[in-house]
Design an enzyme around this catalytic site. Structure first.
Site, PDB file in Angstrom:
ATOM      1  CG  HIS A  82      44.002  -3.629 -20.991  1.00  0.00           C
ATOM      2  ND1 HIS A  82      45.125  -3.969 -21.706  1.00  0.00           N
ATOM      3  CD2 HIS A  82      43.750  -4.684 -20.186  1.00  0.00           C
ATOM      4  CE1 HIS A  82      45.532  -5.165 -21.337  1.00  0.00           C
ATOM      5  NE2 HIS A  82      44.712  -5.629 -20.419  1.00  0.00           N
ATOM      6  CG  ASP A 161      53.377  -7.957 -16.727  1.00  0.00           C
ATOM      7  OD1 ASP A 161      52.803  -8.590 -15.826  1.00  0.00           O
ATOM      8  OD2 ASP A 161      52.987  -7.968 -17.901  1.00  0.00           O
ATOM      9  NE  ARG A 168      50.439 -14.122 -13.025  1.00  0.00           N
ATOM     10  CZ  ARG A 168      49.665 -13.152 -13.529  1.00  0.00           C
ATOM     11  NH1 ARG A 168      50.213 -12.069 -14.053  1.00  0.00           N
ATOM     12  NH2 ARG A 168      48.366 -13.246 -13.500  1.00  0.00           N
ATOM     13  CB  SER A 183      49.913  -8.380 -14.687  1.00  0.00           C
ATOM     14  OG  SER A 183      50.067  -8.571 -16.059  1.00  0.00           O
ATOM     15  CE  LYS A 187      50.581  -5.952 -18.978  1.00  0.00           C
ATOM     16  NZ  LYS A 187      50.391  -7.356 -19.257  1.00  0.00           N
TER      17      LYS A 187
HETATM   18  N1  URA Z   1      46.375  -9.606 -18.866  1.00  0.00           N
HETATM   19  C1  URA Z   1      47.539  -9.146 -18.368  1.00  0.00           C
HETATM   20  O1  URA Z   1      48.159  -8.255 -18.942  1.00  0.00           O
HETATM   21  N2  URA Z   1      48.010  -9.675 -17.236  1.00  0.00           N
HETATM   22  C2  URA Z   1      47.378 -10.664 -16.556  1.00  0.00           C
HETATM   23  O2  URA Z   1      47.865 -11.091 -15.525  1.00  0.00           O
HETATM   24  C3  URA Z   1      46.168 -11.140 -17.094  1.00  0.00           C
HETATM   25  C4  URA Z   1      45.676 -10.586 -18.251  1.00  0.00           C
END
Ligand code: URA
Length: 424
Positions: A82, A161, A168, A183, A187
């Site tokens: 990621h 999320d 957000r 967050s 995931k």
């Molecule tokens: N990427 C994400 O998945 N969440 C965040 O809060 C910031 C970047």
């Protein structure tokens, strides 16, 4: 317990219990708690922070808000990579096939771009016919068959999320280390991989603007991963200038292909090789230099690119149909000197304005537009030499806006490193 008590407790800098965080998150997901109440709590968290225990609880509660993928039907070690997001970041398109060509299982759910940063799914969809929506069964089958599948996130993966992140994004509450860590990690853990590799981008074009904050974020994510027994490795990399030369969906796919064929930009190759050799080292238990040799071999013998072709074919895409706009013009430097800075954030915004990104999730993307730099930080440029090629369709671009992204001086300043730290 009421949401107002919870907001007040966080406003007074007190630690929330697991029950209180559960009440807030689940109440928001099911609609009992309103947007304005959740945004108030989120702002209290942005201002007053969370303890590590609160962040780990928040991550766990978010994971349990939806499905957790069971990838046990995939043989072998599954890696998820990621990036916290940057400009020109096409790493996954290179690293995925490269590692898959060595037998590593890449079962990856990726996101779309939002704001000034691009997303892997939009880039893949610039290949005609590429299907990013596989069922769970198709996803698992494909990884078992060819070692790699790149798909968009299913709708029920961490729904908490999805809802909180969207809030957000419009309430000035994105930039909080515990909120970002929970967050991302919710995931990653719900996606079911065995090893999690995260490229934390640092600098003007990234969410983390300085190295100290990036280190705190990385340490927190490693700690969350450890609490699920998922080895998590964070590489901190510089995002003071775009990665590679291309910004924009189809243009970035073409640059990723060049890199897989051995003729890509050196900064992109360096980040990909560093990330991939750490993964290969961890999976095959071999030293870093041996891992790097293996990876270079896969590029030089054509296997890495062949794996990309297989991936595109398996997901219905036509590798020979990746269109870029033929309305191209060149922006030339208005002076001679050394390039000491390229404003990645601003260039990302310009690419978005001409159609390469979205302002809202519903906007249509133009896959064919974007920018290709002709120079990088540290290069010398002559007056009237090309700085950027712009690929346009329906929208115009301001030449002075683009020129203002380049800081050109008589002398070359100290260069910053690309790889800033590894935290594991
Ligand atoms: N990427 C994400 O998945 N969440 C965040 O809060 C910031 C970047």
């Amino acid at each position: 317990m009421t949401i107002i008590d919870i907001i007040n407790k966080k406003r007074l800098k007190k630690e929330l219990t697991r029950e209180e965080i559960t009440f807030a998150v689940n109440g928001y997901v099911n609609g009992d708690i309103k947007d304005y109440q959740m945004s108030s709590l989120l702002m209290a968290i942005v201002l007053n922070g969370m303890t590590d225990r609160e962040t780990i609880d928040l991550t766990d509660i978010m994971i349990n808000s939806g499905d957790v993928l069971d990838l046990s039907k995939i043989d072998g070690i599954i890696v998820d990579k990621h990036s916290t997001g940057g400009v020109g970041d096409k790493e996954t398109l290179v690293l995925g096939p490269l590692l898959a060509s060595l037998g590593i299982k890449i079962a990856k759910m990726s996101g779309r771009g939002l704001g000034h940063t691009g997303g892997t799914i939009d880039k893949l969809e610039s290949i005609k016919g590429f299907n990013t929506k596989l069922s769970e069964e198709e996803f698992i089958d494909q990884v078992n068959k060819i070692n790699i599948a790149l798909v968009s996130q299913t709708s029920n993966l961490v729904p908490a999320d999805k809802k909180i992140y969207a809030l957000r994004d419009v309430t000035g509450t994105v930039e909080s280390i515990p909120l970002i860590a929970s967050s991302i990690m919710s995931k990653k853990i719900a996606s079911g991989a065995d090893i999690i590799m995260i490229d934390v981008k640092v600098g003007n074009g990234a969410l983390m603007k300085n190295l100290d904050d990036a280190r705190l974020l990385a340490k927190l994510m490693v700690k969350i991963g450890a609490s699920y027994r998922k080895p998590t490795i964070c590489l901190l990399t510089n995002m003071e200038e775009p990665l590679g030369y291309a910004i924009g969906n189809a243009l970035e796919v073409k640059e990723a292909i060049d890199t897989l064929k051995g003729s890509g930009p050196s900064d992109l190759l360096e980040v990909v090789m560093t990330l991939s050799s750490i993964i290969i080292g961890a999976v095959k238990k071999i030293p870093n230099n041996e891992a790097k040799n293996l990876l270079f071999k896969q590029i030089n013998n054509g296997e890495a690119y062949k794996k990309f072709e297989e991936l595109v074919e398996a997901q219905g895409g036509d590798i020979n149909d990746i269109k870029v706009s033929d309305k191209v013009f060149s922006i030339k430097s208005d002076k001679s000197g050394y390039i000491n800075k390229i404003d990645a954030l601003r260039l990302g915004e310009i690419a978005k304005q001409i159609g390469a990104g979205r302002n809202t999730l519903d906007d249509e993307i133009d896959y064919e537009v974007g920018l290709v730099l002709n120079k990088k930080v540290g290069d010398k440029v002559e007056k009237d030499e090309e700085l950027v090629k712009v690929y346009l369709k329906n929208k115009d671009v301001s030449i002075s806006d683009i020129l203002s992204c380049f800081k050109i001086d008589d002398e070359l300043k100290v260069m910053t490193k690309l790889i800033l730290d590894i935290i594991k």
